[in-house]
Design a protein around this motif. Structure first.
Motif, PDB file in Angstrom:
ATOM      1  N   PHE A 179     -58.748  16.450 -43.272  1.00  0.00           N
ATOM      2  CA  PHE A 179     -59.409  16.426 -41.967  1.00  0.00           C
ATOM      3  C   PHE A 179     -58.783  17.438 -41.003  1.00  0.00           C
ATOM      4  N   GLU A 180     -57.490  17.669 -41.117  1.00  0.00           N
ATOM      5  CA  GLU A 180     -56.866  18.697 -40.274  1.00  0.00           C
ATOM      6  C   GLU A 180     -57.395  20.080 -40.619  1.00  0.00           C
ATOM      7  N   ASP A 181     -57.583  20.341 -41.908  1.00  0.00           N
ATOM      8  CA  ASP A 181     -58.144  21.637 -42.310  1.00  0.00           C
ATOM      9  C   ASP A 181     -59.544  21.819 -41.732  1.00  0.00           C
ATOM     10  N   PHE A 182     -60.339  20.743 -41.749  1.00  0.00           N
ATOM     11  CA  PHE A 182     -61.693  20.884 -41.196  1.00  0.00           C
ATOM     12  C   PHE A 182     -61.664  21.087 -39.690  1.00  0.00           C
ATOM     13  N   MET A 183     -60.827  20.357 -38.978  1.00  0.00           N
ATOM     14  CA  MET A 183     -60.770  20.517 -37.522  1.00  0.00           C
ATOM     15  C   MET A 183     -60.363  21.937 -37.147  1.00  0.00           C
ATOM     16  N   LEU A 274     -70.735  25.117 -42.813  1.00  0.00           N
ATOM     17  CA  LEU A 274     -70.174  23.809 -43.158  1.00  0.00           C
ATOM     18  C   LEU A 274     -70.259  23.542 -44.654  1.00  0.00           C
ATOM     19  N   THR A 275     -71.334  23.986 -45.286  1.00  0.00           N
ATOM     20  CA  THR A 275     -71.460  23.816 -46.742  1.00  0.00           C
ATOM     21  C   THR A 275     -70.417  24.637 -47.472  1.00  0.00           C
ATOM     22  N   ASP A 276     -70.129  25.832 -46.971  1.00  0.00           N
ATOM     23  CA  ASP A 276     -69.067  26.636 -47.584  1.00  0.00           C
ATOM     24  C   ASP A 276     -67.733  25.895 -47.528  1.00  0.00           C
ATOM     25  N   PHE A 277     -67.450  25.276 -46.402  1.00  0.00           N
ATOM     26  CA  PHE A 277     -66.175  24.563 -46.282  1.00  0.00           C
ATOM     27  C   PHE A 277     -66.109  23.362 -47.220  1.00  0.00           C
TER      28      PHE A 277
END
Length: 406
Positions: A179-183, A274-277
């Motif tokens: 979740f930190e990577d996404f934020m 977002l799909t790439d992530f």
């Protein structure tokens, strides 16, 4: 003062002030280009005001504090000049505005969604319930920007979305890192706090789904596969995108309202990024996350003490002989032992004594009395002798029976 929603023609009429000495003219027939609410909002308190306009019907509906205030057909000319399509919500021209947190949605919201916005409900009306509100996303970014309070930002994530259901320490760290990577990624691509909040919940739904039983696998107890998770991801993302809202499948049909199934949040560019992530961070590592979060492999290392005896000294090489000589010596000893046994067992006996010794003894019993260490040739020789002796004894007994008088 009440809520007034007016469009082009009504705005022009309200701005034209008649002369003071002009007689009162009969009210002109209204083309229906404005709608006024019922509740007075000049009480010094903040109010939530929403107006929903549906272009296909031309009907505008007013909501105050989440409650329906009325609806009316209004005229909005979108094909003429920009002035004719102008829409004013709030004060008259020249008045000081008193509004904040103004939001425009390109798709008409349902009454349930408007009520949710008014009450800051976490339920989006699309089957998702936010675990991390947009305000908390802003708070996380603020804490993250302060280098000395990075642990506070991590604690906020743990309290909202990244808590391991079984409270395992290592799995907790894995979820927090994801979740930190996404934020960080959301901040990099300039995602708004609202969009970030919605996608955080989508990501959390996928992680929760990994714990459930598969609906397509024939194996008993099989967890959700990567195919099922990816299909659920696409369905949730489409339901919250602008481009494909018309084909989005309902995620929640509790109230039977089809509009509850979609909510325009992400643009097409957002969907791609977002799909790439999620592809690189989750789906390409799906088996690893499944092994760590769902089926952890626990290893236990045991230690014990073993007492080793003092090793024996090496043999004296001066007394050593080759394997060939040792085999020849062993064979010679065996022959000498056999010869000694043969001398003891082949003593001269009379035929009568031999017959008496073999009387009632079968050939198999004779074979069983042979030494166990005989070679094949020695065993064959002894077997032949025993067979000949048995045959001679049998012939002698038969001849003896024939010579006796009857």
């Amino acid at each position: 003062a009440k809520v007034r929603f007016a469009t082009g023609a009504a705005m022009e009429r309200s701005s034209e002030e008649p002369p003071e000495d002009a007689p009162d003219a009969p009210p002109a027939e209204s083309p229906g280009s404005e709608i006024v609410g019922l509740t007075s909002i000049d009480d010094g308190q903040w109010h939530h005001v929403a107006v929903v306009f549906k272009a296909e019907t031309g009907i505008a509906t007013v909501f105050v504090d989440g409650q329906w205030e009325g609806e009316e057909m209004v005229e909005v000319d979108t094909e003429s000049g920009p002035s004719s399509g102008l829409v004013v919500l709030g004060q008259e021209e020249g008045e000081t505005p008193h509004s904040k947190d103004f939001k425009v949605f390109w798709k008409a919201l349902s009454p349930s969604q408007i009520h949710g916005l008014m009450t800051d409900s976490k339920d989006l009306g699309t089957g998702l319930t936010l675990s991390m509100l947009p305000e908390q996303v802003d708070e996380y970014w603020r804490l993250k920007a302060e280098a000395e309070d990075a642990e506070g930002a991590r604690a906020l994530l743990q309290q909202t979305v990244a808590a391991d259901p079984l409270q395992r320490e290592f799995q907790q760290e894995v979820l927090l890192d994801l979740f930190e990577d996404f934020m960080t990624y959301a901040k990099t691509i300039c995602l708004t706090s609202r969009k970030t909040s919605v996608f955080v919940q989508i990501l959390k739904q996928l992680l929760d789904m990994m714990h459930r039983k598969s609906e397509t696998s024939r194996r008993f107890g099989e967890t959700t596969s990567i195919f099922e998770c990816f299909q659920a991801y696409k369905r949730m993302l489409v339901a919250h995108s602008h481009a494909a809202f018309a084909t989005a499948k309902p995620l929640s049909s509790e109230d039977g309202d089809p509009s509850m199934a979609t909510l325009g949040v992400f643009r097409s560019a957002d969907v791609r990024l977002l799909t790439d992530f999620v592809t690189g961070a989750l789906f390409q590592q799906f088996l690893l996350y499944q092994c760590v979060l769902i089926c952890p492999q626990d290893s236990v290392t045991s230690y014990t003490e073993v007492e080793l005896l003092q090793p024996l000294p090496p043999p004296d090489l001066k007394k050593a002989v080759s394997k060939k000589k040792a085999a020849q010596a062993k064979a010679g000893n065996a022959k000498r032992a056999y010869a000694a046994r043969s001398k003891e067992t082949t003593a001269e006996v009379s035929p009568e004594d031999a017959e008496a010794e073999t009387e009632g003894v079968s050939l198999d019993q004779t074979f069983s009395q042979f030494p166990k260490d005989l070679t094949i040739d020695e065993h064959h020789e002894e077997s032949t002798k025993a067979a000949e002796a048995t045959a001679k004894t049998s012939i002698r007994r038969h001849d003896k029976d024939l010579t006796q008088p009857s």
